[in-house]
Design a protein around this motif. Structure first.
Motif, PDB file in Angstrom:
ATOM      1  N   ASP A   1       0.855  -1.182   0.000  1.00 37.47           N
ATOM      2  CA  ASP A   1       0.000   0.000   0.000  1.00 37.47           C
ATOM      3  C   ASP A   1       0.899   1.242   0.000  1.00 37.47           C
ATOM      4  O   ASP A   1       1.189   1.818   1.041  1.00 37.47           O
ATOM      5  CB  ASP A   1      -0.889  -0.045   1.266  1.00 37.47           C
ATOM      6  CG  ASP A   1      -1.933   1.045   1.284  1.00 37.47           C
ATOM      7  OD1 ASP A   1      -1.785   2.029   0.527  1.00 37.47           O
ATOM      8  OD2 ASP A   1      -2.902   0.919   2.058  1.00 37.47           O
TER       9      ASP A   1
ATOM     10  N   ASN B   1      -0.182   4.541   1.729  1.00 37.68           N
ATOM     11  CA  ASN B   1      -0.090   4.595   3.189  1.00 37.68           C
ATOM     12  C   ASN B   1       1.256   4.138   3.710  1.00 37.68           C
ATOM     13  O   ASN B   1       1.443   3.980   4.918  1.00 37.68           O
ATOM     14  CB  ASN B   1      -1.223   3.772   3.805  1.00 37.68           C
ATOM     15  CG  ASN B   1      -2.559   4.399   3.490  1.00 37.68           C
ATOM     16  OD1 ASN B   1      -2.740   5.591   3.698  1.00 37.68           O
ATOM     17  ND2 ASN B   1      -3.478   3.621   2.939  1.00 37.68           N
ATOM     18  N   ARG B   2       2.190   3.921   2.788  1.00 35.67           N
ATOM     19  CA  ARG B   2       3.555   3.559   3.155  1.00 35.67           C
ATOM     20  C   ARG B   2       3.615   2.327   4.043  1.00 35.67           C
ATOM     21  O   ARG B   2       4.336   2.316   5.040  1.00 35.67           O
ATOM     22  CB  ARG B   2       4.262   4.750   3.837  1.00 35.67           C
ATOM     23  CG  ARG B   2       4.429   5.954   2.929  1.00 35.67           C
ATOM     24  CD  ARG B   2       5.302   7.010   3.575  1.00 35.67           C
ATOM     25  NE  ARG B   2       5.610   8.080   2.618  1.00 35.67           N
ATOM     26  CZ  ARG B   2       6.482   9.058   2.848  1.00 35.67           C
ATOM     27  NH1 ARG B   2       7.135   9.096   3.983  1.00 35.67           N
ATOM     28  NH2 ARG B   2       6.713   9.983   1.951  1.00 35.67           N
ATOM     29  N   PHE B   3       2.823   1.300   3.724  1.00 43.56           N
ATOM     30  CA  PHE B   3       3.014   0.043   4.429  1.00 43.56           C
ATOM     31  C   PHE B   3       2.815  -1.158   3.524  1.00 43.56           C
ATOM     32  O   PHE B   3       2.218  -1.037   2.449  1.00 43.56           O
ATOM     33  CB  PHE B   3       2.174  -0.043   5.711  1.00 43.56           C
ATOM     34  CG  PHE B   3       0.680  -0.174   5.568  1.00 43.56           C
ATOM     35  CD1 PHE B   3       0.093  -1.336   5.077  1.00 43.56           C
ATOM     36  CD2 PHE B   3      -0.162   0.854   5.979  1.00 43.56           C
ATOM     37  CE1 PHE B   3      -1.287  -1.468   4.991  1.00 43.56           C
ATOM     38  CE2 PHE B   3      -1.558   0.738   5.886  1.00 43.56           C
ATOM     39  CZ  PHE B   3      -2.114  -0.433   5.387  1.00 43.56           C
TER      40      PHE B   3
END
Lengths: 456, 456
Positions: free
Chosen positions: A101, A104-106
């Motif tokens: 993702d 959302n930086r994850f």
């Protein structure tokens, strides 16, 4: 003690016959790790989902049988060696990247995903996950989390504890739980996420991790500085870390290591008193000033040569010494003792000089190199025969005592496992160890998870 | 229940008469915090050293009397309100900066040091400690650690959990211990440091902290972007966070908040559908490209105006809206309900639109602003009378449910304390809460530390 038949039946039912074995072939293959210690497990299972881990721990708890989680066995401390037998659960087949993702930086991953595979999957999105052990192509994320494994980039980007948002896991009680967040910030209760990271499979088995991603800088510049002696190089490290531009790698290699690498086929490797490999990263426009800043700090008493790589080939050549080092050490001593002590950066000169003295005193060859920007040095003792091996062990205890006297600690990124647990009382007070034991009891009241590890 | 006389004798002996009081003057002054909840303690003591804290907890444990640690009472969740009476221990006199070690990028402080005082002391060394709550000039480091308090810079530099190396503390058992390291890397046992951070004084009382320092970038540029509506601004936040240049502040202010700030004396405050305040920092040469990168990402559907401050005065003017906001809210509603929910950044548009609907549905004024780069919004409900207060509470439960449905959590930086503990089961599974209770029992078997907080 063989596994009770009724437990085996439960495991066969939960994992299927093709993922549950008591044959010697599997028991021997999963008896060891990169510490070269070994002990036979009674059974090996190959997990593919969370429910199986829950079933495994429930069943093993009922029978008081040890459960040892294993990623790819690249750790160097014996943390995955089943010293009390029991069931080794390998996560190598539980290796799906569940989602990436970038907005959302994850990323959400199963523990068996290889570090290198994750990095490859993230690259097209412009992101990376900072922890980068040397074993990155063949070590698993689950293992990285279990040992808080780091690597050169940690100096700028942090270890797994700074790069993980949340976990799903099964505690030693058999209870499943989630902890942490999907957000980059959280203040909702106790931080169980960081507690599990670095706990070496002694509190809970991680079945899913939400990893914090970092945008990949588009450019990188590599510098190589050689020094008259280890002390000058260690002082340069402290100067580099005291100015605002933090390099994304700051590696130290001592003269013994340079000579070794040079003699074992590294014609490009400079012979010097010590060497620093320095990398800075960022957007292209920012690199010239970053190179200037670290170059300025690298200059000083004892600097012999500073080279900045202008091309990919030059970068490759500069790294040749570091690359040649590991195979060269094995040639000398298949039984190298591989430590990863840490001290505050400004104490590096005392550490490297002190190790030099201990090497002379005990007459053992010691090679010192590693992640100097964090004060994290790999101190490798290279005994060539039994007599030297005995002297090496005496020397090691003094190395640890030196490290502690310099405000340091036993391990920066390898963890404690089997081989360093006897030294834990050097680093931690009895009260701290007691609290750790109480935390262990809260997660794993019957002590079935990875017994004989981490806590003395 | 008044404090037993023999306990009082012990406290007087340990703290001295001038630092131990059961007078109403002190009891009333230490009964409340910024949550505006209050409850009288039975006694107040003023700590000056570690040994006193050890004596305090030993004595209170013996008598089963609650101990409530207090920094400067700036928290908004009632975390320091002594709801079950007992002894409030104020750390305001235990406020020495013990050492600043720029070479090793750490500082050792007592918990009563004010955040702002620390920043001032660090500035001449070229460093800062990233956590920067709005209350920075008058909140204590101990309180920041207890609540994992953050602030705007967290988007780039992390919260206290990412910026603390080690702690000295006394557990609820009365046992003193140290945890963590003096180094920027460590893999020596369980991470008790992060476990204590954010535990709101329910596990142990921190008496000393080793804080990780960050080099202070020498330059900063401030941008202000106004948008047609909240949704366009929220989408811009997600775009800014998906590109490689991470701003050091990315603040969101909705239209209701802008109007409020404008009406209450903020002539410079623009009236728009929503506004973003964006800051980038770094060495001077790197700023133009950083400004370009975030400007490009800020552009898009609904952008009305993007201004880049060229001078310190212009920067000041751009921030005027944010500064005018808190006093303006108090004017409308002295009883504002002040939340700090977090969602993954890409879910911000759904969150702000959902809150808008809930505001209409429950007919309660809601102002939304905050640290959008972390997805961390301050959702302030502003009831003006008792009827509105009742509606606001019903609305709040739906706000939390919305947040959880968007992969979010209850708190980004305020913590749980008294006022959010009833909502914990919304955010955490029963098994996770049970593990937290078991961890609590390991540190504080008699439950004397800050009872009635954090865990439901």
């Amino acid at each position: 003690m063989p596994v009770p038949a009724s437990l085996l039946d439960t495991l066969h039912a939960a994992f299927g016959d093709s993922a549950c074995s008591t044959r010697d072939a599997e028991r021997i293959a999963y008896a060891y790790d990169n510490s070269r210690r070994n002990a036979l497990p009674d059974a090996v299972v190959f997990a593919q989902d969370h429910a199986q881990i829950e079933a495994l721990i429930h069943a093993c708890r009922e029978h008081r049988v040890p459960v040892i989680a294993r990623g790819r066995g690249t750790n160097t401390t014996g943390a995955t060696v089943p010293v009390e037998g029991g069931v080794v659960v390998s996560f190598e087949r539980m290796n799906r990247i569940l989602s990436i993702d970038p907005d959302n930086r994850f990323a959400v991953v199963e523990p068996g995903v290889l570090n290198g595979d994750l990095q490859r999957a993230l690259a097209p999105h412009g992101f990376f996950w900072p922890p980068d052990p040397t074993s990155s192509p063949w070590c698993s994320i689950g293992g990285n989390l279990a040992c808080n494994s780091a690597g050169p980039r940690t100096v700028k980007y942090g270890s797994p504890r700074e790069n993980t948002l949340g976990l799903r896991a099964v505690a030693g009680t058999g209870e499943s739980f989630r902890c942490g967040t999907y957000t980059s910030k959280g203040a909702t209760g106790y931080d169980l996420t960081r507690l599990l990271i670095g706990s070496e499979g002694t509190l809970a088995l991680i079945t899913e991790a939400t990893l914090k991603l970092t945008p990949k800088p588009s450019s990188l510049r590599t510098l190589r500085a050689t020094y008259r002696d280890v002390s000058s190089a260690a002082h340069a490290v402290a100067r580099i870390m005291a100015q605002p531009v933090t390099p994304c790698a700051l590696e130290f290699i001592d003269d013994v290591a340079l000579k070794l690498a040079h003699d074992h086929g590294g014609g490009d490797v400079p012979l010097a008193g010590a060497m620093l490999m320095i990398e800075v990263d960022g957007e292209p426009e920012t690199l010239p000033s970053a190179v200037d800043a670290v170059s300025l700090a690298a200059h000083g008493e004892g600097l012999e040569e500073l080279r900045v790589a202008q091309t990919a080939e030059e970068t490759q050549a500069l790294w040749s010494a570091r690359k040649a080092l590991s195979p060269a050490q094995r040639t000398i001593s298949p039984n190298k003792i591989n430590e990863d002590v840490v001290v505050p950066v400004s104490h590096l000169p005392e550490l490297v000089n002190g190790i030099r003295e201990l090497s002379r005193k005990h007459d053992v060859l010691i090679v010192t190199f590693g992640h100097a920007g964090n004060g994290n040095l790999h101190v490798n003792l290279l005994p060539r025969d039994d007599a030297e091996r005995e002297r090496a062990h005496a020397c090691l205890a003094e190395v640890f005592a030196l490290v502690i006297s310099l405000q340091g600690t036993l391990s920066g990124e390898h963890g404690i496992g089997l081989v360093k647990r006897e030294f834990m009382p050097l680093a931690l007070e009895p009260a701290t160890l007691n609290l750790m034991r109480d935390v262990k009891a809260a997660f794993d009241p019957d002590g079935i998870l990875n017994p004989g590890k981490l806590l003395p």
